[in-house]
Design a protein around this motif. Structure first.
Motif, short mmCIF file in Angstrom:
data_model
loop_
_atom_site.label_atom_id
_atom_site.label_comp_id
_atom_site.label_asym_id
_atom_site.label_seq_id
_atom_site.Cartn_x
_atom_site.Cartn_y
_atom_site.Cartn_z
N GLY A 118 0.77 -1.08 -0.17
CA GLY A 118 0.02 -0.11 -0.16
C GLY A 118 0.89 1.14 0.28
O GLY A 118 0.69 2.03 0.85
N LYS A 122 -1.74 5.56 -8.62
CA LYS A 122 -0.86 6.13 -7.71
C LYS A 122 0.56 5.88 -7.92
O LYS A 122 1.46 6.55 -7.29
CB LYS A 122 -1.34 5.69 -6.42
CG LYS A 122 -2.59 5.82 -5.82
CD LYS A 122 -2.83 5.74 -4.46
CE LYS A 122 -4.09 6.16 -3.88
NZ LYS A 122 -4.35 6.48 -2.48
N LEU A 134 -2.17 -9.52 5.73
CA LEU A 134 -1.78 -9.33 4.18
C LEU A 134 -0.45 -9.65 4.09
O LEU A 134 0.07 -10.05 3.23
CB LEU A 134 -2.17 -7.78 3.92
CG LEU A 134 -3.51 -7.44 4.06
CD1 LEU A 134 -3.75 -5.98 3.64
CD2 LEU A 134 -4.28 -8.12 3.08
N PHE A 187 5.72 6.23 -0.23
CA PHE A 187 6.07 6.28 1.10
C PHE A 187 5.67 5.08 1.88
O PHE A 187 4.60 4.98 2.11
CB PHE A 187 5.77 7.70 1.76
CG PHE A 187 6.22 8.63 0.98
CD1 PHE A 187 7.47 9.26 0.91
CD2 PHE A 187 5.47 9.32 -0.06
CE1 PHE A 187 8.15 9.99 0.07
CE2 PHE A 187 5.99 10.24 -1.07
CZ PHE A 187 7.30 10.72 -0.84
N ARG A 200 -3.75 -5.98 -5.46
CA ARG A 200 -4.04 -6.10 -4.09
C ARG A 200 -3.15 -7.00 -3.45
O ARG A 200 -2.92 -8.27 -3.84
CB ARG A 200 -5.23 -6.45 -4.01
CG ARG A 200 -6.53 -5.72 -4.49
CD ARG A 200 -7.91 -5.84 -3.75
NE ARG A 200 -7.89 -5.82 -2.59
CZ ARG A 200 -8.07 -4.60 -1.82
NH1 ARG A 200 -8.41 -3.49 -2.47
NH2 ARG A 200 -8.22 -4.49 -0.41
N1 SAH Z 1 2.00 4.09 2.49
C1 SAH Z 1 1.40 5.35 1.92
C2 SAH Z 1 -0.02 5.54 1.37
C3 SAH Z 1 -1.14 5.15 2.49
S1 SAH Z 1 -2.72 5.31 1.69
C4 SAH Z 1 1.68 6.50 2.86
O1 SAH Z 1 1.95 6.41 4.22
O2 SAH Z 1 1.51 7.61 2.47
C5 SAH Z 1 -3.21 3.56 1.91
C6 SAH Z 1 -2.83 3.06 0.24
O3 SAH Z 1 -2.97 1.49 0.53
C7 SAH Z 1 -3.64 3.48 -0.63
O4 SAH Z 1 -2.79 3.92 -1.68
C8 SAH Z 1 -4.59 2.11 -1.18
O5 SAH Z 1 -4.82 2.14 -2.49
C9 SAH Z 1 -3.58 1.10 -0.70
N2 SAH Z 1 -4.33 -0.40 -0.40
C10 SAH Z 1 -5.26 -0.47 0.63
N3 SAH Z 1 -5.48 -1.97 0.65
C11 SAH Z 1 -4.59 -2.46 -0.27
C12 SAH Z 1 -4.49 -3.70 -0.59
N4 SAH Z 1 -5.10 -4.61 -0.11
N5 SAH Z 1 -3.52 -4.08 -1.27
C13 SAH Z 1 -2.76 -3.29 -2.07
N6 SAH Z 1 -2.85 -1.91 -1.78
C14 SAH Z 1 -3.65 -1.62 -0.72
#
Ligand code: SAH
Length: 233
Positions: free
Chosen positions: A71, A103, A157, A76, A125
């Motif tokens: 995610g 993204k 996950l 970041f 995912r």
């Molecule tokens: N890690 C980054 C973004 C956080 S927002 C930071 O800290 O700035 C959370 C992100 O997780 C989103 O972009 C969303 O698309 C992603 N996300 C949520 N569940 C997910 C999953 N099961 N698999 C992959 N990505 C996921």
């Protein structure tokens, strides 16, 4: 010298690109320069010493050390860490995973402009690439995760993606009840909390929770996301 100062020119460049990109695709609500440096760059770099010490414990240095950012959103904590690894000539491969393909565009730009060929992006995912028949199951040396979901959810996950003895690093804000709520998940998924690295970021008390996966993940994990959420471990 801090890593931020050592690679300041690179971080300035990342900030410039971030600002330009964020003005037409909203990757993050964090915009002011000082905020971006603190909440994105410095926050991510808190994991650096832990990454280095895990890397040093690795038996063979010939195989790349594989890190997945689960995610990653706008990249970041992945981008600052991949930058330092590249400039320090370390054999680390980073996978930037996010379920939303657009993204990952920003990370692609950073990769190209800063020559960070140690990064690979993947739009998928986590629970789909962690299934029992997936080539990505139990292959990562480390999984990172910041601001994605509650601890017991991200543990489910992350576990199936990690090799045995691999580490899961969860960036968390302290003062939440998450750790107590995740006791069951930690046990079922064979995790052990190795370290709680406390630090402060922009006046907030934060912690990096470092877990080690101590045994194989049962084939039934990860479940469908609807179940992971509604019947959290
Ligand atoms: N890690 C980054 C973004 C956080 S927002 C930071 O800290 O700035 C959370 C992100 O997780 C989103 O972009 C969303 O698309 C992603 N996300 C949520 N569940 C997910 C999953 N099961 N698999 C992959 N990505 C996921």
């Amino acid at each position: 010298m801090s890593l931020l100062n050592k690679y300041l020119d690179d971080f300035e460049k990342i900030y410039e690109l971030y600002q330009g990109f964020n003005s037409y695709i909203n990757i993050s609500a964090i915009r002011e320069k000082e905020e971006v440096f603190e909440k994105h760059f410095l926050d991510a770099l808190e994991a650096w010493d832990l990454i280095e010490s895990c890397l040093n414990q690795q038996e063979s240095t010939e195989k790349p050390f594989k890190i997945l950012d689960l995610g990653t959103g706008g990249g970041f904590p992945l981008i600052p860490l991949a930058l330092v690894a590249k400039r320090e000539n370390l054999n680390i491969r980073f996978t930037a995973l996010d379920s939303v393909a657009k993204k990952l565009k920003f990370i692609e730009i950073i990769k190209e402009k800063l020559g960070l060929d140690n990064i690979e992006t993947q739009a998928a995912r986590a629970e789909d690439i962690a299934r029992i028949d997936s080539p990505q199951r139990e292959v990562y040396d480390m999984v990172l995760c910041r601001s994605v979901a509650y601890l017991n959810i991200i543990l489910e996950l992350a576990a199936p993606l990690l090799r045995i003895k691999g580490n899961f690093l969860a960036f968390k804000q302290l003062g939440e009840n998450e750790f107590a709520d995740a006791k069951n998940a930690i046990e079922i998924l064979k995790f052990k909390l190795m370290q709680e690295h406390k630090y402060s970021c922009s006046g907030l008390d934060k912690a990096l929770l470092v877990f080690e996966k101590q045994g194989r993940t049962d084939a039934k994990y990860p479940r469908l996301y609807s179940q992971i959420k509604s019947k959290a471990l």
